[in-house]
Design a protein around this motif. Structure first.
Motif, short mmCIF file in Angstrom:
data_model
loop_
_atom_site.label_atom_id
_atom_site.label_comp_id
_atom_site.label_asym_id
_atom_site.label_seq_id
_atom_site.Cartn_x
_atom_site.Cartn_y
_atom_site.Cartn_z
N LEU A 1 0.83 -1.20 0.00
CA LEU A 1 0.00 0.00 0.00
C LEU A 1 0.87 1.26 0.00
O LEU A 1 0.58 2.23 -0.71
N LEU A 2 1.94 1.25 0.77
CA LEU A 2 2.78 2.43 0.92
C LEU A 2 3.66 2.69 -0.30
O LEU A 2 4.34 3.73 -0.34
N SER A 3 3.64 1.80 -1.27
CA SER A 3 4.39 2.05 -2.50
C SER A 3 3.62 2.92 -3.48
O SER A 3 4.17 3.38 -4.48
N ASP A 4 2.34 3.17 -3.20
CA ASP A 4 1.52 4.01 -4.08
C ASP A 4 2.06 5.44 -4.15
O ASP A 4 2.51 5.99 -3.14
N ARG A 5 1.96 6.04 -5.32
CA ARG A 5 2.29 7.44 -5.51
C ARG A 5 1.21 8.09 -6.38
O ARG A 5 0.74 7.49 -7.33
N VAL A 6 0.85 9.32 -6.01
CA VAL A 6 -0.17 10.06 -6.73
C VAL A 6 0.53 11.12 -7.56
O VAL A 6 1.37 11.87 -7.04
N GLY A 7 0.21 11.19 -8.86
CA GLY A 7 0.86 12.14 -9.75
C GLY A 7 0.76 13.56 -9.24
O GLY A 7 -0.32 14.03 -8.89
N GLY A 8 1.91 14.25 -9.17
CA GLY A 8 1.92 15.64 -8.75
C GLY A 8 2.07 15.84 -7.25
O GLY A 8 2.25 16.97 -6.79
N ILE A 9 1.98 14.76 -6.47
CA ILE A 9 2.10 14.87 -5.02
C ILE A 9 3.03 13.77 -4.53
O ILE A 9 2.76 12.59 -4.73
N LEU A 10 4.12 14.15 -3.89
CA LEU A 10 5.03 13.17 -3.31
C LEU A 10 4.87 13.16 -1.79
O LEU A 10 4.75 14.22 -1.18
N PRO A 11 4.89 11.99 -1.19
CA PRO A 11 4.78 11.92 0.28
C PRO A 11 6.11 12.29 0.92
O PRO A 11 7.14 12.39 0.25
N PRO A 12 6.14 12.48 2.24
CA PRO A 12 7.42 12.75 2.92
C PRO A 12 8.35 11.54 2.82
O PRO A 12 7.91 10.43 2.56
N LYS A 13 9.63 11.78 3.04
CA LYS A 13 10.63 10.73 2.86
C LYS A 13 10.40 9.54 3.76
O LYS A 13 10.74 8.40 3.41
N HIS A 14 9.84 9.77 4.94
CA HIS A 14 9.66 8.67 5.89
C HIS A 14 8.48 7.77 5.53
O HIS A 14 8.29 6.73 6.15
N TYR A 15 7.69 8.17 4.54
CA TYR A 15 6.37 7.57 4.33
C TYR A 15 6.40 6.05 4.25
O TYR A 15 5.60 5.39 4.89
N ASP A 16 7.30 5.49 3.47
CA ASP A 16 7.33 4.05 3.30
C ASP A 16 8.50 3.38 4.02
O ASP A 16 8.79 2.20 3.80
N GLN A 17 9.16 4.12 4.90
CA GLN A 17 10.27 3.55 5.66
C GLN A 17 9.73 2.80 6.88
O GLN A 17 8.86 3.30 7.59
N LEU A 18 10.26 1.61 7.12
CA LEU A 18 9.81 0.82 8.23
C LEU A 18 10.29 1.37 9.57
O LEU A 18 9.60 1.25 10.58
N ASP A 19 11.47 1.96 9.57
CA ASP A 19 12.04 2.53 10.79
C ASP A 19 12.23 4.02 10.55
O ASP A 19 13.13 4.44 9.86
N PHE A 20 11.35 4.82 11.13
CA PHE A 20 11.38 6.26 10.84
C PHE A 20 11.26 7.09 12.12
O PHE A 20 10.91 6.56 13.16
#
Length: 222
Positions: free
Chosen positions: A203-222
């Motif tokens: 689920l956390l690998s999804d990306r929406v065109g024109g909007i990037l999530p923060p760098k920690h978004y898909d990191q397991l240890d953040f």
């Protein structure tokens, strides 16, 4: 193969994706911009909302909890609704809490103002609505922390439908960088645990065109 009509930042659709993935059901994702009110989609679900699940036999399932309960009944193992009658009641209560209270008070406002209006040309973002969502988010993060401090998962010792519902909403809110995780250590510990699940990582690998999530978004240890 079943077909799931969804949108990337629909928490309801994300919840069903998690249910399908946890139960190891292969399915096809089909992007549906439900705000366009496409006639063919309205024939599948007159409410005009994702998620909609079309089964191999052509049967169409609509309604978030109707689909979730169908999956739980038709594919009982692994279960996301296990335990005593009282334990299952708590799982259902929290699932409803996240889909209704958190969804109404935070997620829907966030998506409407930060995605639909800003990126889809639906008007100017309402700063008051954004402030309201931010205020409400603190209340919900405090509650998640309260649950996580007392239980390994939100409804008890087992990962359940309640965790999947919470992840579906929290992952959408976090996509916009609205959660200051350092302020909520107990909630953060819970989220780190569930992030390690295969279904959540997908689920956390999804990306929406024109909007990037923060760098920690898909990191397991953040």
């Amino acid at each position: 193969m079943p077909v799931l009509y969804h949108h990337w930042l629909s928490p309801a659709a994300r919840f069903i994706r998690l249910m399908l993935a946890e139960k190891r059901i292969d399915f096809e994702l089909r992007l549906e911009k439900d705000w366009e009110r496409r006639p063919a989609f309205l024939q599948l679900n007159p409410a005009g909302e994702v998620p909609v699940l079309v089964l191999d036999n052509g049967a169409t399932l609509a309604g978030t909890m109707a689909i979730a309960e169908y999956l739980e009944e038709s594919v009982p193992s692994p279960t996301l609704l296990d335990g005593t009658a009282e334990e299952r009641a708590e799982m259902r209560r929290l699932t409803g809490w996240f889909h209704t209270k958190l969804g109404t008070e935070v997620t829907r406002l966030t998506v409407q103002e930060k995605l639909n209006k800003r990126f889809l040309g639906m008007g100017e973002p309402d700063s008051e609505a954004i402030r309201c969502a931010s205020h409400n988010l603190k209340i919900h993060m405090r509650y998640i922390g309260h649950l996580a401090e007392r239980r390994h998962y939100l409804a008890g010792n087992r990962y359940s439908m309640a965790d999947a519902a919470a992840v579906a909403h929290i992952s959408v809110i976090d996509y916009f960088g609205d959660i200051v995780w350092e302020d909520w250590p107990e909630a953060k510990d819970w989220y780190m645990r569930v992030k390690g699940r295969r279904a959540v990582r997908t689920l956390l690998s999804d990306r929406v065109g024109g909007i990037l999530p923060p760098k920690h978004y898909d990191q397991l240890d953040f």
